[in-house]
Enzyme design. Structure first.
Site, PDB file in Angstrom:
ATOM      1  CB  THR A  14      22.185  50.573  28.275  1.00  6.68           C
ATOM      2  OG1 THR A  14      22.224  49.374  27.733  1.00  6.68           O
ATOM      3  CG2 THR A  14      21.256  50.478  29.693  1.00  6.68           C
ATOM      4  CG  ASP A  94      27.767  46.626  24.684  1.00  2.41           C
ATOM      5  OD1 ASP A  94      28.111  46.596  25.721  1.00  2.41           O
ATOM      6  OD2 ASP A  94      26.863  46.054  23.978  1.00  2.41           O
TER       7      ASP A  94
HETATM    8  N1  ASP Z   1      24.380  46.843  24.428  1.00  2.63           N
HETATM    9  C1  ASP Z   1      24.128  48.318  25.048  1.00  2.63           C
HETATM   10  C2  ASP Z   1      24.974  49.184  24.003  1.00  2.63           C
HETATM   11  O1  ASP Z   1      26.061  49.319  24.021  1.00  2.63           O
HETATM   12  C3  ASP Z   1      24.947  48.201  26.499  1.00  2.63           C
HETATM   13  C4  ASP Z   1      24.943  49.494  26.765  1.00  2.63           C
HETATM   14  O2  ASP Z   1      24.714  50.483  26.288  1.00  2.63           O
HETATM   15  O3  ASP Z   1      25.314  49.690  28.182  1.00  2.63           O
HETATM   16  O4  ASP Z   1      24.058  50.116  23.298  1.00  2.63           O
END
Ligand code: ASP
Length: 309
Positions: A14, A94
């Site tokens: 993210t 994650d």
């Molecule tokens: N789905 C994303 C990841 O883990 C969530 C994040 O980075 O907060 O890459």
């Protein structure tokens, strides 16, 4: 004298996410923004040169063994350079805790390896990523800092204890009852407890680098109404190790336990880890299955590395 260097290894997440509409902090794609853009405009700590390398561009929910191996190789390469003071890894939240433990075990770094993440995409009106990277630089240049740590929302968590505790809050990580190692306050680190000591890791990096096919290890859960069918199916399909996310202090539903004991008899190692949010399992001498103090996801990493050995 050669300037000191911080190397930022970008893997996606993210923190590198982009949404079609700037205000959209949920409907974005992780792993879109390149490392140069992530670092643009961020001041380097005094006397330090910051360089970036794009190792991957993934949503960390899709983390895999090949990328872990590549990341470990790039970390090791840079950590061996005398001018490199620290490595900062930008990563999705994650699976960050699993990557943190994997790197800590495989690299056992004497220098800091700081994982920086974010809960809002880079395209958000007020993204949290830039501050988290700036805080990672602060940790990276703190005298005495060492080992793999995660920095998020001003908290510094050690690889062994860090876990994601919230799906969308900005301070999404915790260290359970161990608590954070430190806080980043303005541009200074307030340390609460010692930096993690390097674990015993002799030969582990070489084994990870050599192995093309990593062992297949699954996590099964103990819960009300649990039974042994999933375990039987996994053993029949050739699973090579099992972690059981137990209730409480390592307790397992009797029906599931029977299947796990049978799996063990058939040569499949089984490790217990508590599904409780805080605290390790306190093992007892009469336990039939070994227990890990780590979270189930990290106990899985640990079992995987022990099987590679
Ligand atoms: N789905 C994303 C990841 O883990 C969530 C994040 O980075 O907060 O890459």
């Amino acid at each position: 004298m050669q300037a000191q260097q911080i190397v930022v290894l970008a893997t996606g997440g993210t923190i590198a996410g982009r949404a079609a509409r700037a205000g959209d902090v949920l409907g974005y794609r992780a792993g879109e923004v390149g490392v140069a853009e992530l670092l643009a405009g961020l001041p380097a700590p005094e006397g330090v040169v910051v360089t970036g390398e794009q190792v991957a561009q993934v949503d960390s929910k899709d983390m895999d063994f090949a990328l872990w191996r590549r990341l470990a190789e790039r970390c090791r390469h840079w950590l061996q350079q005398p001018q490199v003071r620290a490595v900062v890894v930008t990563h999705g939240t994650d699976t960050l805790e699993e990557t943190a433990w994997f790197l800590q075990r495989v690299l056992a770094p004497a220098k800091p390896v700081v994982l920086a993440s974010a809960m809002r995409p880079a395209s958000a009106p007020v993204p949290d990523g830039p501050q988290n990277i700036a805080d990672a630089f602060t940790v990276a240049t703190t005298p005495g800092a060492r080992g793999v740590v995660a920095v998020c929302a001003g908290e510094v968590h050690g690889a062994a204890d860090v876990r994601k505790v919230h799906p969308y809050r900005l301070d999404a990580f915790g260290s359970g009852d161990a608590g954070p190692i430190a806080y980043v306050e303005a541009d200074a680190v307030r340390q609460l407890r010692p930096w993690p000591a390097p674990p015993e890791s002799a030969g582990l990096f070489e084994r990870v680098a050599r192995e093309k096919q990593w062992p297949w290890i699954e996590i099964v859960h103990s819960h009300a109404g649990a039974d042994g069918r999933a375990v039987q199916a996994l053993v029949a399909a050739g699973v090579q190790g099992l972690v059981v996310a137990t209730t409480g202090n390592g307790t397992v539903h009797a029906a599931l336990e029977q299947a796990l004991l049978r799996a063990k008899e058939q040569g499949v190692p089984v490790v217990r880890s508590s599904r409780c949010l805080e605290g390790p399992v306190i093992a007892q001498s009469r336990d039939a299955l070994p227990a890990s103090p780590l979270t189930p996801a990290k106990a899985r990493v640990e079992l995987l590395l022990s099987l590679l050995a």
